[in-house]
Design an enzyme around this catalytic site. Structure first.
Site, PDB file in Angstrom:
ATOM      1  N   GLU A 145       0.889  -1.340   0.050  1.00  7.14           N
ATOM      2  CA  GLU A 145      -0.170   0.075   0.030  1.00  7.14           C
ATOM      3  C   GLU A 145       0.919   1.248  -0.046  1.00  7.14           C
ATOM      4  O   GLU A 145       1.915   1.163   0.680  1.00  7.14           O
ATOM      5  CB  GLU A 145      -0.800   0.121   1.318  1.00  7.14           C
ATOM      6  CG  GLU A 145      -1.854   1.247   1.481  1.00  7.14           C
ATOM      7  CD  GLU A 145      -2.292   1.136   2.595  1.00  7.14           C
ATOM      8  OE1 GLU A 145      -3.718   1.608   2.986  1.00  7.14           O
ATOM      9  OE2 GLU A 145      -1.812   0.619   3.769  1.00  7.14           O
ATOM     10  N   LYS A 203     -10.001   0.064  -2.238  1.00  2.00           N
ATOM     11  CA  LYS A 203     -10.213  -0.234  -0.815  1.00  2.00           C
ATOM     12  C   LYS A 203     -11.821   0.050  -0.456  1.00  2.00           C
ATOM     13  O   LYS A 203     -12.083   1.162  -0.761  1.00  2.00           O
ATOM     14  CB  LYS A 203      -9.469   0.652  -0.014  1.00  2.00           C
ATOM     15  CG  LYS A 203      -9.187   0.233   1.497  1.00  2.00           C
ATOM     16  CD  LYS A 203      -8.388   0.618   2.273  1.00  2.00           C
ATOM     17  CE  LYS A 203      -8.290   0.431   3.750  1.00  2.00           C
ATOM     18  NZ  LYS A 203      -7.329   1.351   4.566  1.00  2.00           N
ATOM     19  N   CYS A 249      -4.365  -3.101   4.014  1.00  5.53           N
ATOM     20  CA  CYS A 249      -4.188  -2.455   5.338  1.00  5.53           C
ATOM     21  C   CYS A 249      -5.289  -3.168   6.288  1.00  5.53           C
ATOM     22  O   CYS A 249      -5.502  -4.482   6.572  1.00  5.53           O
ATOM     23  CB  CYS A 249      -4.056  -1.003   5.317  1.00  5.53           C
ATOM     24  SG  CYS A 249      -3.154  -0.430   6.860  1.00  5.53           S
TER      25      CYS A 249
END
Length: 553
Positions: free
Chosen positions: A302, A365, A416
């Site tokens: 990321e 995301k 994440c």
């Protein structure tokens, strides 16, 4: 002094219809609540034990002990006292566990988040006290009720507010425990249930009389403690690993590192991109020289390209040069502008050699982090902390699971903190993912946060029977087998490239097939316990409870 038996309430109670007689074993006087100083000490010790159970300490066996301490502290207390003890445990736990959130934003956001999370344990403590009369009528139920309440508390905390914050779930402390394998049956909720069940059994063992005479009597007294050990060891009976084909795919993780840690790590975003390009170029040179294996896929973390490569020609050329040099697709963690002015997207974008970005293989995301990637209630939040203005543009949430076709492999991409959310990960596997990929950026945190996140990856690998990897800008990166074993783990804040084989998963575990159902059943049972407790409290007063409450005060 007027005794409880002489009060009008007791006289009224004596005229009510008698309840059915309890079994002989349950007719013994109920244990009194812990003295207040001992209860406070137990609550603090419970929080400290939870901290030590999680990475970087990893003393997983302390998690059931923590549950036992809080259960003993709150049992047979007033509801408000139970809430206070739960809050004390929560603060002792979450303030140090989440200390990595204050490294660069100051103390206020850290303390607010910790207090919010601790409030859920306050609710747990209140409910544990609330159901005590019902548990006292059926003492055998105490361990199971304790476990059900823990699952319900986590289910609520995982979803509220603003989508929840599942950090610190009991299940995520069990990376080296036999109970990790239970994730293959019912995911994180069932692991939490098993940990809390073992803790409830330890609590039950602690309050049983240990002065029993004779071997059988002593065995009966020790039975709950032996049961706790049996619950933990039962995890070893659960088979784990990749089912179906035994094919493997070679994958490289590139951990390019950043010029400096902190919130402004990406002030030199071109340097961050350059680090990952250069590391990939070095790997390509090693492959050409025969000193390294050629991967079939390269994974960048990321934020490896916070320069939008779809709008910045220099960034696009740099990534293309790396992809062409290594000769295989690169999964790039990028920040893209749009789709509207003032908006950005946190994405995993497949970049193919000779062709560039494959926009059909783009994952956005789906669960941006509130107050970090977007700011809800910005005007109000600004009054609390000016740090919210560091988030200049709100990240837009994606709508599709991160199932990406790389050519030789179908990956399930999560970004994440998404690894903490059950359904975000499961959707990729039900969508066809053969391995799990977690792209993350730990440059704003520390090694404790990174290791806590890796523990979540371990659980997800076992839960879904998929090999997994975590690729971080600064570490910890590494591969995780479908049995939860970690290989190739990198050091923190150090450039590294790791090449490893990942087995291709084809079958689905029971946890994958059942999805939310185990959690829903456990939460429904917890709700039933609370309702029955409320009905019991309404139906009649419990004089023994009143005496115990008086003693507790």
């Amino acid at each position: 002094m007027v005794s409880a038996a002489e009060t009008p309430e007791a006289a009224d109670a004596s005229r009510e219809p008698a309840l059915p007689p309890l079994p002989a074993a349950a007719a013994r006087p109920d244990p009194a609540p812990l003295p207040t100083p001992a209860a406070v000490l137990a609550a603090v010790a419970a929080g400290a034990a939870l901290v030590a159970a999680f990475p970087p300490y990893g003393l997983w066996w302390l998690a059931p002990i923590a549950v036992a301490l809080l259960a003993a502290a709150t049992h047979r207390r007033r509801i408000a006292a139970g809430a206070g003890l739960g809050l004390l445990t929560g603060l002792t736990f979450f303030v140090p566990l989440l200390s990595w959130t204050n490294l660069h934003t100051g103390n206020l956001p850290w303390l607010l988040l910790s207090t919010l999370q601790a409030s859920y344990l306050a609710l747990l403590g209140a409910l544990a006290a609330f159901v005590s009369p019902l548990v006292d009528r059926a003492r055998w139920s105490w361990p199971a009720v304790t476990a059900l309440l823990w699952v319900a508390q986590e289910a609520l905390r995982d979803r509220t507010p603003f989508g929840g914050f599942p950090w610190g779930r009991l299940a995520f402390s069990q990376g080296d425990s036999p109970l990790l394998r239970v994730a293959a049956i019912g995911g994180a909720p069932l692991v939490t249930f098993a940990v809390a069940l073992a803790g409830g059994l330890l609590a039950a063992a602690a309050v049983r009389p240990w002065r029993a005479v004779g071997v059988r009597a002593r065995l009966r007294a020790a039975a709950p403690a032996l049961g706790a050990v049996a619950v933990v060891l039962a995890g070893l009976a659960v088979p784990v690993g990749v089912g179906g084909r035994a094919d493997t795919v070679t994958v490289a993780i590139v951990q390019g590192n950043v010029p400096r840690m902190g919130l402004d790590f990406n002030a030199q975003r071109r340097a961050v991109l350059g680090n990952h390009v250069d590391a990939t170029m070095r790997l390509a040179a090693q492959v050409a020289a025969g000193s390294a294996r050629r991967p079939q896929l390269v994974v960048w973390p990321e934020n490896s390209s916070d320069v939008d490569p779809l709008r910045d020609a220099d960034a696009a050329r740099a990534i293309s040069a790396a992809a062409d040099a290594i000769g295989v697709p690169i999964l790039v963690g990028a920040v893209l502008q749009g789709p509207e002015a003032g908006q950005v997207r946190n994405v995993g974008l497949l970049w193919r050699p000779g062709a560039g970005p494959d926009l059909d293989q783009l994952y956005v995301k789906r669960h941006p982090v509130p107050f970090a990637e977007y700011v809800p209630l910005r005007d109000i939040a600004r009054r609390v902390s000016s740090q919210v203005d560091r988030v200049r543009a709100d990240f837009v949430a994606g709508e599709r699971p991160g199932v990406l076709q790389t050519g030789p492999l179908t990956v399930g991409d999560v970004i994440c903190f998404e690894v903490a959310y059950d359904e975000v990960v499961r959707d990729t596997v039900t969508g066809g993912a053969q391995v799990l990929v977690v792209q993350t950026n730990n440059a704003t945190f520390d090694v404790a946060e990174a290791r806590q996140q890796l523990a979540m990856v371990r659980l997800r690998a076992v839960e879904h029977g998929r090999d997994a990897l975590m690729a971080s800008t600064v570490g910890v990166s590494g591969f995780v087998g479908a049995d939860g074993a970690v290989t190739g783990a990198t050091r923190f804040n150090t450039p590294a490239v790791v090449v490893g084989d990942m087995r291709v998963g084809a079958t689905r575990t029971l946890a994958t097939q059942w999805g939310l159902w185990p959690e829903m059943v456990l939460v429904a049972l917890a709700g039933t316990i609370v309702v029955l407790s409320a009905l019991q409290r309404r139906s009649r007063r419990d004089p023994v409870r009143d005496v115990a409450d008086s003693e507790a005060r």
